[in-house]
Design a protein around this motif. Structure first.
Motif, PDB file in Angstrom:
ATOM      1  N   VAL A  90       9.015   7.226   6.349  1.00 20.46           N
ATOM      2  CA  VAL A  90       9.062   5.807   6.006  1.00 20.46           C
ATOM      3  C   VAL A  90       8.383   4.972   7.088  1.00 20.46           C
ATOM      4  N   ASP A  91       7.584   4.006   6.673  1.00 14.36           N
ATOM      5  CA  ASP A  91       6.910   3.107   7.605  1.00 14.36           C
ATOM      6  C   ASP A  91       7.892   1.997   7.996  1.00 14.36           C
ATOM      7  N   TRP A  92       8.624   2.213   9.085  1.00 13.57           N
ATOM      8  CA  TRP A  92       9.667   1.270   9.474  1.00 13.57           C
ATOM      9  C   TRP A  92       9.106  -0.060   9.935  1.00 13.57           C
ATOM     10  N   ALA A  93       7.847  -0.091  10.345  1.00 13.31           N
ATOM     11  CA  ALA A  93       7.238  -1.360  10.756  1.00 13.31           C
ATOM     12  C   ALA A  93       7.153  -2.330   9.584  1.00 13.31           C
ATOM     13  N   VAL A  94       7.136  -1.798   8.370  1.00 10.28           N
ATOM     14  CA  VAL A  94       7.117  -2.620   7.166  1.00 10.28           C
ATOM     15  C   VAL A  94       8.513  -2.726   6.560  1.00 10.28           C
ATOM     16  N   VAL A  95       9.198  -1.599   6.477  1.00 13.37           N
ATOM     17  CA  VAL A  95      10.498  -1.558   5.800  1.00 13.37           C
ATOM     18  C   VAL A  95      11.553  -2.364   6.548  1.00 13.37           C
ATOM     19  N   ALA A  96      11.545  -2.317   7.875  1.00 10.86           N
ATOM     20  CA  ALA A  96      12.561  -3.032   8.653  1.00 10.86           C
ATOM     21  C   ALA A  96      12.500  -4.551   8.438  1.00 10.86           C
ATOM     22  N   PRO A  97      11.313  -5.187   8.590  1.00 11.15           N
ATOM     23  CA  PRO A  97      11.288  -6.636   8.325  1.00 11.15           C
ATOM     24  C   PRO A  97      11.530  -6.972   6.853  1.00 11.15           C
ATOM     25  N   PHE A  98      11.075  -6.121   5.946  1.00 10.82           N
ATOM     26  CA  PHE A  98      11.336  -6.309   4.520  1.00 10.82           C
ATOM     27  C   PHE A  98      12.855  -6.343   4.284  1.00 10.82           C
ATOM     28  N   THR A  99      13.558  -5.368   4.881  1.00 12.64           N
ATOM     29  CA  THR A  99      15.010  -5.290   4.710  1.00 12.64           C
ATOM     30  C   THR A  99      15.703  -6.483   5.338  1.00 12.64           C
ATOM     31  N   GLY A 105       0.763  -1.241   0.000  1.00 16.39           N
ATOM     32  CA  GLY A 105       0.000   0.000   0.000  1.00 16.39           C
ATOM     33  C   GLY A 105       0.791   1.286   0.000  1.00 16.39           C
ATOM     34  N   PHE A 106       2.067   1.271  -0.396  1.00 20.25           N
ATOM     35  CA  PHE A 106       2.865   2.493  -0.474  1.00 20.25           C
ATOM     36  C   PHE A 106       2.493   3.291  -1.721  1.00 20.25           C
TER      37      PHE A 106
END
Length: 265
Positions: A213-222, A38-39
């Motif tokens: 940046v939505d780190w709740a999504v980006v952190a696990p993605f990374t 949803g970005f």
């Protein structure tokens, strides 16, 4: 499926592609962030740069440990893209979202077409001689390559990275093989140096957008992408590069068609 699980699955796929092919994973990161998580296109390109930077640096370390990186030539190639990456990164936030989506779709389709073509390494006499002798060209002059052509190619890759949030590895690998006469193994490892440098330069101009940046999504993605990159390097040693490239290209063509349809409707 929850956003966390989607981020983990998408990150693993991106990491596998980067680790196995030296590029291409970032072309999937942006559509995954847009259509699965949803970005907006602008936020997705910024988040993609964060993911690609961290993953590429990890994969670069893995390749460097086995001597698969040509540091001097790679640094020169990457340096040519620093200013274009920064300038394009600053301009990206001002472009309409449909334009960014359409441009990304075109680049994804072009990347797929490149991957479906035979590897240039098999057609390059210089790379064949280098691989056979164990020598690796370390700079354009040593390969008999025009420095201006190498600089122009590096600048173009930098601009692409800054504008669309992709590392450009799918272009860097064939460019390093054909322009600098690298053998494929060195091209894959060195492309990760180029990707990391260009991504960092582009991120430096996106300070305002990284704050949201939505780190709740980006952190696990990374995190999933970093782990996937290690698995991708091991996978590349077991599966032929031609099979990996063609399978990835088919997925990429489908993604390009989806994004282009979204941009024009």
């Amino acid at each position: 499926m929850s956003a966390l699980m989607l981020a983990l699955v998408a990150g693993a796929v991106v990491g596998l592609a980067l680790g196995a092919l030296g590029g291409g994973g970032s072309v999937l990161a942006v559509p995954a962030l847009i259509y699965l998580l949803g970005f907006t296109p602008a936020a997705a390109t910024t988040a993609s740069l964060i993911i690609v930077t961290a993953t590429s640096l990890t994969a670069l370390y893995a390749h460097a440990r086995t001597g698969g990186v040509r540091w001097k030539a790679g640094a020169l190639f990457a340096a040519a893209g620093l200013l274009p990456a920064a300038a394009a990164g600053a301009a990206a936030s001002r472009l309409p979202q449909p334009v960014l989506t359409a441009a990304f779709a075109v680049v994804a389709a072009f990347a797929a077409a490149r991957m479906l073509r035979p590897s240039p390494a098999t057609a390059s006499p210089a790379s064949t001689r280098s691989a056979a002798s164990g020598a690796a060209p370390s700079d354009p002059a040593a390969s008999g390559v025009r420095p201006a052509k190498a600089v122009g190619t590096g600048a173009g890759l930098g601009a692409l990275t800054g504008l669309l949030g992709v590392g450009g590895g799918f272009l860097a690998v064939p460019a390093l093989v054909t322009v600098l006469a690298f053998e494929m193994r060195a091209a894959v490892g060195t492309s990760l140096l180029v990707i990391s440098t260009n991504s960092l330069a582009s991120l430096a101009t996106r300070g305002a957008t990284t704050a949201g940046v939505d780190w709740a999504v980006v952190a696990p993605f990374t995190g999933a992408a970093i782990l996937g990159a290690w698995d991708g390097k091991r996978l590349a040693a077991k599966v032929t590069g031609t099979f990996l490239q063609r399978a990835f290209a088919v997925v990429l063509l489908a993604v390009a068609a989806l994004m282009l349809g979204d941009a024009v409707t």
